[in-house]
Design a protein around this motif. Structure first.
Motif, PDB file in Angstrom:
ATOM      1  N   ASN A 169       8.716 -17.969  15.675  1.00  0.00           N
ATOM      2  CA  ASN A 169       7.598 -17.495  16.470  1.00  0.00           C
ATOM      3  C   ASN A 169       7.442 -15.982  16.418  1.00  0.00           C
ATOM      4  OD1 ASN A 169       6.986 -20.089  17.269  1.00  0.00           O
ATOM      5  ND2 ASN A 169       8.235 -19.967  19.114  1.00  0.00           N
ATOM      6  N   LEU A 170       8.365 -15.285  15.804  1.00  0.00           N
ATOM      7  CA  LEU A 170       8.282 -13.831  15.734  1.00  0.00           C
ATOM      8  C   LEU A 170       7.198 -13.412  14.754  1.00  0.00           C
ATOM      9  CD1 LEU A 170      12.054 -12.877  15.710  1.00  0.00           C
ATOM     10  CD2 LEU A 170      10.481 -12.857  17.621  1.00  0.00           C
ATOM     11  N   VAL A 171       6.399 -12.425  15.151  1.00  0.00           N
ATOM     12  CA  VAL A 171       5.303 -11.934  14.327  1.00  0.00           C
ATOM     13  C   VAL A 171       5.553 -10.460  14.065  1.00  0.00           C
ATOM     14  CG1 VAL A 171       2.812 -11.625  14.237  1.00  0.00           C
ATOM     15  CG2 VAL A 171       3.762 -13.585  15.417  1.00  0.00           C
ATOM     16  N   LEU A 172       5.137 -10.011  12.907  1.00  0.00           N
ATOM     17  CA  LEU A 172       5.308  -8.609  12.539  1.00  0.00           C
ATOM     18  C   LEU A 172       4.493  -7.723  13.476  1.00  0.00           C
ATOM     19  CD1 LEU A 172       6.423  -6.564  10.483  1.00  0.00           C
ATOM     20  CD2 LEU A 172       4.329  -6.908   9.187  1.00  0.00           C
ATOM     21  N   ASN A 173       5.112  -6.667  13.992  1.00  0.00           N
ATOM     22  CA  ASN A 173       4.450  -5.744  14.906  1.00  0.00           C
ATOM     23  C   ASN A 173       3.564  -4.790  14.107  1.00  0.00           C
ATOM     24  OD1 ASN A 173       3.675  -4.170  17.006  1.00  0.00           O
ATOM     25  ND2 ASN A 173       5.707  -3.367  17.482  1.00  0.00           N
ATOM     26  N   LYS A 174       2.238  -4.855  14.336  1.00  0.00           N
ATOM     27  CA  LYS A 174       1.285  -4.041  13.588  1.00  0.00           C
ATOM     28  C   LYS A 174       0.939  -2.732  14.286  1.00  0.00           C
ATOM     29  CE  LYS A 174      -1.009  -8.166  11.849  1.00  0.00           C
ATOM     30  NZ  LYS A 174      -2.284  -8.897  11.821  1.00  0.00           N
ATOM     31  N   VAL A 175       1.422  -2.527  15.488  1.00  0.00           N
ATOM     32  CA  VAL A 175       1.029  -1.357  16.279  1.00  0.00           C
ATOM     33  C   VAL A 175       1.399  -0.035  15.602  1.00  0.00           C
ATOM     34  CG1 VAL A 175       1.359  -0.167  18.482  1.00  0.00           C
ATOM     35  CG2 VAL A 175       1.021  -2.635  18.434  1.00  0.00           C
ATOM     36  N   PRO A 176       2.617   0.150  15.071  1.00  0.00           N
ATOM     37  CA  PRO A 176       2.921   1.446  14.434  1.00  0.00           C
ATOM     38  C   PRO A 176       2.004   1.749  13.250  1.00  0.00           C
ATOM     39  CG  PRO A 176       4.946   0.248  14.852  1.00  0.00           C
ATOM     40  CD  PRO A 176       3.823  -0.688  15.152  1.00  0.00           C
ATOM     41  N   ASP A 177       1.665   0.714  12.460  1.00  0.00           N
ATOM     42  CA  ASP A 177       0.768   0.946  11.323  1.00  0.00           C
ATOM     43  C   ASP A 177      -0.623   1.344  11.793  1.00  0.00           C
ATOM     44  OD1 ASP A 177       2.856   0.206   9.640  1.00  0.00           O
ATOM     45  OD2 ASP A 177       2.261  -1.909   9.661  1.00  0.00           O
ATOM     46  N   LEU A 178      -1.120   0.687  12.826  1.00  0.00           N
ATOM     47  CA  LEU A 178      -2.443   1.018  13.351  1.00  0.00           C
ATOM     48  C   LEU A 178      -2.452   2.409  13.985  1.00  0.00           C
ATOM     49  CD1 LEU A 178      -3.497  -2.398  14.898  1.00  0.00           C
ATOM     50  CD2 LEU A 178      -4.342  -1.349  12.805  1.00  0.00           C
ATOM     51  N   GLN A 179      -1.348   2.798  14.615  1.00  0.00           N
ATOM     52  CA  GLN A 179      -1.272   4.144  15.183  1.00  0.00           C
ATOM     53  C   GLN A 179      -1.384   5.196  14.089  1.00  0.00           C
ATOM     54  OE1 GLN A 179       2.366   4.117  17.413  1.00  0.00           O
ATOM     55  NE2 GLN A 179       1.328   3.627  19.331  1.00  0.00           N
ATOM     56  N   LYS A 180      -0.742   4.954  12.942  1.00  0.00           N
ATOM     57  CA  LYS A 180      -0.830   5.904  11.831  1.00  0.00           C
ATOM     58  C   LYS A 180      -2.266   6.024  11.338  1.00  0.00           C
ATOM     59  CE  LYS A 180       3.855   5.113  10.236  1.00  0.00           C
ATOM     60  NZ  LYS A 180       4.700   4.459   9.229  1.00  0.00           N
ATOM     61  N   ILE A 181      -2.961   4.885  11.253  1.00  0.00           N
ATOM     62  CA  ILE A 181      -4.351   4.895  10.777  1.00  0.00           C
ATOM     63  C   ILE A 181      -5.239   5.660  11.750  1.00  0.00           C
ATOM     64  CG2 ILE A 181      -6.370   3.437  10.359  1.00  0.00           C
ATOM     65  CD1 ILE A 181      -4.433   1.295   9.297  1.00  0.00           C
ATOM     66  N   PHE A 182      -5.118   5.364  13.051  1.00  0.00           N
ATOM     67  CA  PHE A 182      -6.023   5.954  14.039  1.00  0.00           C
ATOM     68  C   PHE A 182      -5.721   7.422  14.313  1.00  0.00           C
ATOM     69  CE2 PHE A 182      -6.575   1.433  15.519  1.00  0.00           C
ATOM     70  CZ  PHE A 182      -7.840   1.317  14.980  1.00  0.00           C
ATOM     71  N   GLN A 183      -4.481   7.874  14.086  1.00  0.00           N
ATOM     72  CA  GLN A 183      -4.133   9.266  14.367  1.00  0.00           C
ATOM     73  C   GLN A 183      -4.313  10.175  13.156  1.00  0.00           C
ATOM     74  OE1 GLN A 183      -0.191   9.006  15.973  1.00  0.00           O
ATOM     75  NE2 GLN A 183      -0.905   8.306  17.972  1.00  0.00           N
ATOM     76  N   ARG A 184      -4.707   9.630  12.028  1.00  0.00           N
ATOM     77  CA  ARG A 184      -4.942  10.424  10.832  1.00  0.00           C
ATOM     78  C   ARG A 184      -6.148  11.334  11.076  1.00  0.00           C
ATOM     79  NH1 ARG A 184      -6.772   6.782   6.485  1.00  0.00           N
ATOM     80  NH2 ARG A 184      -5.074   5.528   7.315  1.00  0.00           N
ATOM     81  N   SER A 185      -6.042  12.589  10.662  1.00  0.00           N
ATOM     82  CA  SER A 185      -7.152  13.531  10.878  1.00  0.00           C
ATOM     83  C   SER A 185      -7.994  13.610   9.606  1.00  0.00           C
ATOM     84  CB  SER A 185      -6.622  14.913  11.253  1.00  0.00           C
ATOM     85  OG  SER A 185      -5.835  15.418  10.203  1.00  0.00           O
ATOM     86  N   ASP A 186      -8.935  12.664   9.474  1.00  0.00           N
ATOM     87  CA  ASP A 186      -9.802  12.643   8.308  1.00  0.00           C
ATOM     88  C   ASP A 186     -11.261  12.869   8.672  1.00  0.00           C
ATOM     89  OD1 ASP A 186     -10.132  10.282   9.605  1.00  0.00           O
ATOM     90  OD2 ASP A 186      -9.592   8.988   7.924  1.00  0.00           O
ATOM     91  N   GLY A 187     -11.539  13.242   9.911  1.00  0.00           N
ATOM     92  CA  GLY A 187     -12.891  13.561  10.325  1.00  0.00           C
ATOM     93  C   GLY A 187     -13.744  12.370  10.716  1.00  0.00           C
ATOM     94  N   LEU A 188     -13.224  11.150  10.572  1.00  0.00           N
ATOM     95  CA  LEU A 188     -13.998   9.965  10.952  1.00  0.00           C
ATOM     96  C   LEU A 188     -13.797   9.655  12.428  1.00  0.00           C
ATOM     97  CD1 LEU A 188     -13.246   7.501   8.003  1.00  0.00           C
ATOM     98  CD2 LEU A 188     -15.426   8.556   8.545  1.00  0.00           C
ATOM     99  N   PRO A 189     -14.837   9.114  13.090  1.00  0.00           N
ATOM    100  CA  PRO A 189     -14.626   8.664  14.470  1.00  0.00           C
ATOM    101  C   PRO A 189     -13.707   7.447  14.496  1.00  0.00           C
ATOM    102  CG  PRO A 189     -16.894   8.261  13.751  1.00  0.00           C
ATOM    103  CD  PRO A 189     -16.204   8.981  12.654  1.00  0.00           C
ATOM    104  N   VAL A 190     -13.086   7.219  15.630  1.00  0.00           N
ATOM    105  CA  VAL A 190     -12.082   6.157  15.744  1.00  0.00           C
ATOM    106  C   VAL A 190     -12.675   4.784  15.428  1.00  0.00           C
ATOM    107  CG1 VAL A 190     -10.521   5.005  17.347  1.00  0.00           C
ATOM    108  CG2 VAL A 190     -10.738   7.450  17.415  1.00  0.00           C
TER     109      VAL A 190
END
Length: 115
Positions: free
Chosen positions: A54-75
């Motif tokens: 029943n264990l699922v891979l935690n995607k939160v750290p990967d999504l945090q990296k994507i959303f915190q990247r400073s590429d000028g796009l809105p979230v």
């Protein structure tokens, strides 16, 4: 001396220590036995999945990296094509709804012909 509010006399009255720490209308906590089990089974059915499956891979750290990247796009557009499709669909529906409301208001404001 301990005091407790008397609902009958509507004032404070002297009481014992155990009565002072027991709120009105409630009984002191009495240890009870656990309820008897409804179904007495000692082994689990063999078709139940194990806890490890029943264990699922935690995607939160990967999504945090994507959303915190400073590429000028809105979230709301950071995840690429799916986000752009959702954004454009939402904007199209909003503009279409606004136009439809304006047309409905125009039609409602015109007097009916009485022939």
């Amino acid at each position: 001396m301990y005091y407790k509010f008397s609902g009958f006399a509507q004032r404070l009255v002297g009481v014992t220590a155990s009565a002072a720490y027991t709120p009105q209308g409630l009984k002191p906590i009495v240890p009870t036995e656990p309820p008897a089990p409804i179904f007495e089974t000692s082994k689990l059915p063999p078709d139940l999945p194990t806890a490890d499956s029943n264990l699922v891979l935690n995607k939160v750290p990967d999504l945090q990296k994507i959303f915190q990247r400073s590429d000028g796009l809105p979230v709301h557009l950071k995840r690429g094509v799916p986000d752009k499709m959702l954004y454009r669909t939402t904007m199209a529906l909003t503009i279409g709804g606004t136009i439809y409301c304006l047309i409905a208001l125009y039609i409602a404001s015109q007097p009916k012909n009485q022939n």
